[in-house]
Scaffold this motif. Sequence first.
Motif, mmCIF file in Angstrom:
data_model
loop_
_atom_site.group_PDB
_atom_site.id
_atom_site.type_symbol
_atom_site.label_atom_id
_atom_site.label_comp_id
_atom_site.label_asym_id
_atom_site.label_seq_id
_atom_site.Cartn_x
_atom_site.Cartn_y
_atom_site.Cartn_z
ATOM 1 N N VAL A 44 0.861 -1.181 0.000
ATOM 2 C CA VAL A 44 0.000 0.000 0.000
ATOM 3 C C VAL A 44 0.901 1.236 0.000
ATOM 4 N N ILE A 45 0.764 2.046 -1.041
ATOM 5 C CA ILE A 45 1.642 3.211 -1.226
ATOM 6 C C ILE A 45 0.783 4.471 -1.205
ATOM 7 N N GLN A 72 6.207 9.651 -1.817
ATOM 8 C CA GLN A 72 5.599 8.331 -1.741
ATOM 9 C C GLN A 72 5.954 7.692 -0.387
ATOM 10 N N ARG A 73 4.986 7.052 0.218
ATOM 11 C CA ARG A 73 5.176 6.388 1.511
ATOM 12 C C ARG A 73 4.675 4.952 1.421
ATOM 13 N N LEU A 131 9.835 6.942 3.392
ATOM 14 C CA LEU A 131 9.414 8.152 2.690
ATOM 15 C C LEU A 131 10.392 8.407 1.555
ATOM 16 N N TYR A 132 9.866 8.441 0.344
ATOM 17 C CA TYR A 132 10.692 8.656 -0.848
ATOM 18 C C TYR A 132 10.143 9.880 -1.576
ATOM 19 N N ASP A 169 -0.012 -6.554 -6.736
ATOM 20 C CA ASP A 169 1.288 -6.252 -6.124
ATOM 21 C C ASP A 169 1.308 -4.902 -5.407
ATOM 22 N N VAL A 170 0.640 -3.902 -5.974
ATOM 23 C CA VAL A 170 0.748 -2.535 -5.464
ATOM 24 C C VAL A 170 -0.633 -1.885 -5.462
ATOM 25 N N VAL A 171 -0.919 -1.117 -4.436
ATOM 26 C CA VAL A 171 -2.146 -0.332 -4.332
ATOM 27 C C VAL A 171 -1.755 1.113 -4.024
ATOM 28 N N PHE A 172 -2.298 2.059 -4.803
ATOM 29 C CA PHE A 172 -2.027 3.482 -4.598
ATOM 30 C C PHE A 172 -3.203 4.128 -3.873
#
Length: 404
Positions: A44-45, A72-73, A131-132, A169-172
């Motif tokens: 979760v991003i 992005q976190r 944190l990016y 794989d990824v959730v925004f």
Amino acid sequence: FHLCLFFFFISLSTVSELLQPTIQKLMKGYNRYLRPNFNEGPVVIGMSLDIASIDAISEINMDYTATIFLRQRWCDSRLVFPGNESVSLDGRLVSLLWIPDTFIPDSKRSFLHDVTVENRLIRIFSNGTVLYALRITATIACNMDLTKYPMDRQVCTLQLESWGYNLQDVVFYWTRGNDSVKGLDTLRLAQYSVESYYTSVSEAVYETGQYPKLVLHFALRRNVLFFILETYVPSILLVVLSWVSFWISQSSVPARTCIGVTTVLTMTTLMMGARTSLPNANCFIKAIDVYLGICFTFIFGALLEYACAHFYTMQHQTIEDFHRVSDMFALRYEMKNDTKKHAGSKEETPGQGCGLSSVKEAWRRAASVFTVENPHNIDRHARTVFPTAFLFVNILYWLYYLFL
């Protein structure tokens, strides 16, 4: 003394190791090629944006150039360490960590700022949150509807998607909803003002699967004051200038012709200049094109009005001269008939005088249909008709493009 100093440094290093983990400890056994929660669920991003500037908005290319701070976190359980502190790493250590493959699908050109070093930020918190942040300048496509230009309202978007990781794989998500976007409220643009904005979460569907997608929608309202001063006011003044010829005598041919031709040529130049900042191969009939076409029609109409007035004036003079000559010939003909009558000539034909007068009357009746009795009334009526019609057309124009 030396022994005490030695033990002091040893204890200090021990305390620092307890307070802050070293990079070697965090990276021990870390595989940057595998995402967090591998085989356990999607990552979760959360994302947020700061719009630093919108440098240019191009109607020709239908795009805009913006500088943004993208943050992005996400949580990576492999980077958990004891304590409540956070660790800020050098941006060059990004290559040691797993990071999302976020990209901007509508971007035409983009680059990451690298003065004096690459503008990246990596911060790791004790609970494994990463944190990016990075600073990007991108030229992004924006489909524009220019039918109401320059009174148009454009809605542009900034989309963020995952390139390789799908929804498994990824959730925004936006970290704070609409408050995740900062900077648009205080943004100052040359031709536009930011009217409103909002965020949304959706999915991007491709042949390879479904991917997470975040969208920022923002509406831009064009400031029409610049175009009023640059285009609308000069075109209105040219139309008014063309009406000056209505008060000039019809006998002043050079003066009235000069005013008409000059205003037509000036209006043509103004129309060409208004299109230089717009795409040539464009199927849109823009609002400014409609208005310039209206002004050109009124100016050209004023020139045609003088041509008609001058034509009827010359025709009126020609008819008067013809009537004068015909009356003179009729008088001579009657005098000749009277002379023959008194001389007792047998060649007299009683119906000739009546036939000549009837033909003359019929010709006058036919000519009156295509002539104007007083050509000066054309200018007198034009002084009222042209301003009234122009005012009426302006009311319809502004009501339609401003409120409909």
